[in-house]
Design an enzyme around this catalytic site. Sequence first.
Site: not given
Ligand code: PRP
Length: 190
Positions: A138, A172, A106-107, A50-51, A166, A159, A110
């Site tokens: 990151k 959000r 993408e937001d 959702k992010g 979120d 964080f 990680d």
């Molecule tokens: C976040 C973000 C990416 C993912 C990145 O989503 O939107 O999709 O994590 O992480 P990675 O590089 O370690 O794979 P999240 O799982 O927090 O779900 P959300 O978007 O619903 O908050």
Amino acid sequence: MVGMRIADVQEDTDHELISKEEISDIINRAAAQASEDYRGKNPLLVCVLKGAVNTLAAFSQAMSIPVQMDFMSLSSYGSGTESSGKITVRQDLSTDVRGRHVLIVEDIIDSGITLAWLVDELKRRGAASVEIFALLEKPARRKVNVDVKYKGREIPDEFVVGFGLDYDEYYRNLDSIAVLKPSVYEGGQA
Ligand code: PRP
């Protein structure tokens, strides 16, 4: 003032990391470049729920060429906040990507595990090209290499919440990006 501003979450946040204006600048710059690159290509913007919803909304509105959009919900299982690398599709795209020029919006990246999997998957489905815009990265947490064509901003391993990101599904709708106080996610008093 209407809307959720940094002042409204002062008690839970340590500091604002990226202002609303800077977010707009980052997105507008990337969207202008993408509009040039994709002219005449009818790109499909793919948003990972959702992010990335806020980023997709702003990015698409900053594009000056016709685009289509679709949404996907993915989950990665692992222990705690660490991704295991096993990705499951919770909600799939409704668009056939065969022959399409796909731009994933993408937001945050990680570990890179989610995006590395998604790029491979879209190529496997026959997309003509797959590129990425990521608002945040990151680098300290990167585990797998992902090629990001449209770069946003690199941030430290803290964080962060806001603009789609979120904690426990909250924050959000904050209009900027802020560092959450550890006491919030460690369960103590903010
Ligand atoms: C976040 C973000 C990416 C993912 C990145 O989503 O939107 O999709 O994590 O992480 P990675 O590089 O370690 O794979 P999240 O799982 O927090 O779900 P959300 O978007 O619903 O908050």
